[in-house]
Design a protein around this motif. Structure first.
Motif: not given
Length: 131
Positions: A95-103, A108-114
């Motif tokens: 999740l943090n990597e997705l945020v850093k890469s500006k996904a 981001i929400m999908r991974e946060f739900e995971n």
């Protein structure tokens, strides 16, 4: 009417889950800290505000890293819990990597739900009787 019943069932499940989580998080302070930050980030995202997730993703990693064998209360420890924690740590870092890469927000929400779902698995495993 069917939608109303479904929403009620989901709300009831979440309430029961919250009650259960409270007792586990009372026993395991570090898990409570992770849950509090995750919860505070999740609520705004349900209304489309992803800023808290993005601002807190690195702190979530810090808090999930604090969930290690040395911090687990003895009565909660099990090999299964350690396994689920490994998955929680991996997804939180992802999740943090997705945020850093500006996904995109949807990703981001999908991974946060995971992360949220895996956290619930951690609580579930903690509540199971030890054999």
């Amino acid at each position: 009417m069917k939608l109303l019943k479904s929403l009620f069932a989901i709300a009831l499940f979440m309430a029961i889950n919250t009650i259960s989580a409270q007792s586990v998080t009372d026993k395991w302070k570090q898990l409570g800290n992770f849950h509090e930050l995750m919860s505070n980030s999740f609520k705004p995202s349900e209304e489309g505000d992803f800023k808290p997730i993005k601002l807190n993703s690195q702190e979530l990693v810090t808090k999930v890293d604090a969930l290690d064998i040395t911090t687990i209360p003895q009565e909660l420890r099990s090999p299964r819990l350690e396994s689920v924690l490994t998955v929680l740590k991996s997804h939180t870092k992802s999740l943090n990597e997705l945020v850093k890469s500006k996904a995109p927000d949807a990703e981001i929400m999908r991974e946060f739900e995971n992360v949220h779902d895996i956290y619930n698995r951690v609580v579930y495993v903690c509540e199971q009787p030890k054999k």
